[in-house]
Design an enzyme around this catalytic site. Structure first.
Site, PDB file in Angstrom:
ATOM      1  N   LEU A  72       0.868  -1.177   0.000  1.00  0.00           N
ATOM      2  CA  LEU A  72       0.000   0.000   0.000  1.00  0.00           C
ATOM      3  C   LEU A  72       0.903   1.224   0.000  1.00  0.00           C
ATOM      4  CD1 LEU A  72      -2.727  -0.890   2.672  1.00  0.00           C
ATOM      5  CD2 LEU A  72      -3.107  -0.600   0.223  1.00  0.00           C
ATOM      6  N   ASP A  73       0.636   2.196  -0.874  1.00  0.00           N
ATOM      7  CA  ASP A  73       1.422   3.421  -0.892  1.00  0.00           C
ATOM      8  C   ASP A  73       1.233   4.191   0.409  1.00  0.00           C
ATOM      9  OD1 ASP A  73       2.341   2.840  -3.407  1.00  0.00           O
ATOM     10  OD2 ASP A  73       0.882   4.092  -4.450  1.00  0.00           O
ATOM     11  N   PRO A  74       2.155   5.117   0.724  1.00  0.00           N
ATOM     12  CA  PRO A  74       2.029   5.873   1.977  1.00  0.00           C
ATOM     13  C   PRO A  74       0.664   6.529   2.180  1.00  0.00           C
ATOM     14  CG  PRO A  74       4.188   6.233   1.040  1.00  0.00           C
ATOM     15  CD  PRO A  74       3.425   5.423   0.023  1.00  0.00           C
TER      16      PRO A  74
END
Length: 336
Positions: A72-74
């Site tokens: 998951l991206d930040p």
């Protein structure tokens, strides 16, 4: 209180509720520091051996393997599946599984990352977009669709990342290859209108950067332009935002759905919140008997700062939480 498995240590899978902000890697690394000291996952003899090395000022290799089943991206929060020990060999099945997402879309602005972490590429009118218009347009994005990855992605064409073409004004040698994905369901679950606190990113593309993107696109699209078309009505309210819920196949770019929807609406759009609500059987809100709840990140964060006192059986709070929600990959007690 969760039942302690009869055979230790374990190999396992469990879900973590990742918060928005940190990278998936940093979340896994923090959990690894706890896991590497726990008899739930490491043989007690190895724990004692490692403790002895630390007393002598030496550090050994971690006694346990750990990984995650789909970054998951930040910006994104929600379900992050973690595998420990032989559980890491099962993580591949979570890359291609069905996933569910909730995302907040903000109209009127397109960014290079397709989300609020990036820079403004262009602005576009949005006042003409109604809920009814969005609902009518969503049908284009349901079922099996062909989806092009963003031109700013790290995917390579002729050995060069796509973002290099976009940043350096190099015409694309051919169209970006589209991928077949399946959108099982796609619905508006909350129409916020202008009643929200979201804003366009402050960082903006320069005219030189816009020309570079234009030039890259013109290699495959005659007359491609990248220019601002601000909303004509002065003093308009904040641009419209709305929430979409979707169930999609593995490999689906949620940001691309939002970006392409903006274009289909005669506007522009980007993602301002993104939550993974389900990854296979790991879910924020379990429904089926086979579903598994996830451990809140706060449980691990608290333990990394202070593990606290162990209970009468020698288990810490975070270990009890994991025992309650894990799926055993290896161990005699598979009824957990």
């Amino acid at each position: 209180m969760p039942k302690v498995p009869s055979t230790l240590p374990l190999s396992a899978l469990f879900g973590v509720i990742k918060p928005s902000g940190p990278t998936s890697m940093s979340v896994v690394e923090d959990i690894k520091r706890l896991v590497a000291k726990s008899r739930l996952f490491v043989e007690e003899s190895k724990l004692k051996e490692e403790s002895g090395k630390k007393k002598k000022g030496r550090r050994g290799r971690s006694a346990v393997k750990i990984g995650q089943g789909g970054t998951l991206d930040p910006l994104a929060d929600g379900v992050l599946v973690v595998g420990v020990g032989k559980g890491t060999k099962r993580l591949g099945e979570f890359l291609d599984c069905v996933k569910e997402y909730r995302t907040t879309c903000l109209l009127g602005c397109e960014t290079d990352s397709y989300d609020s972490e990036g820079a403004q590429v262009r602005v576009a009118p949005w006042l003409h977009v109604t809920r009814e218009k969005v609902e009518a347009t969503l049908d284009q994005f349901r079922g099996e669709i062909m989806q092009a990855p963003p031109i700013f992605s790290a995917l390579k064409m002729d050995g060069k990342p796509l973002y290099e073409y976009a940043r350096n004004g190099i015409p694309l040698p051919r169209p970006i290859e589209k991928r077949k994905v399946t959108v099982h369901s796609l619905e508006i679950t909350d129409w916020k209108g202008s009643d929200h606190a979201f804003r366009f990113p402050e960082k903006k593309f320069t005219e030189e950067q816009k020309k570079a993107v234009e030039k890259a696109l013109q290699g495959v699209q005659d007359g491609a332009t990248v220019k601002d078309e601000p909303e004509a009505q002065e003093g308009a309210a904040e641009p419209t935002a709305f929430v979409l819920s979707m169930k999609v196949s593995g490999g689906t770019y949620v940001r691309s759905i939002v970006h392409d929807l903006g274009h289909a609406l005669g506007s522009a759009a980007h993602v301002v919140t993104l939550t993974r609500a389900r990854q296979s059987r790991f879910a924020l809100e379990p429904i089926e008997d086979t579903d598994r709840a996830c451990v809140p990140w706060e449980i691990f964060k608290k333990a990394t700062e202070d593990e606290g006192e162990a209970d009468d059986e020698g288990w810490r709070e975070w270990e009890r939480e994991v025992m309650d929600k894990l799926e055993i990959v290896e161990g005699k007690n598979n009824e957990h």
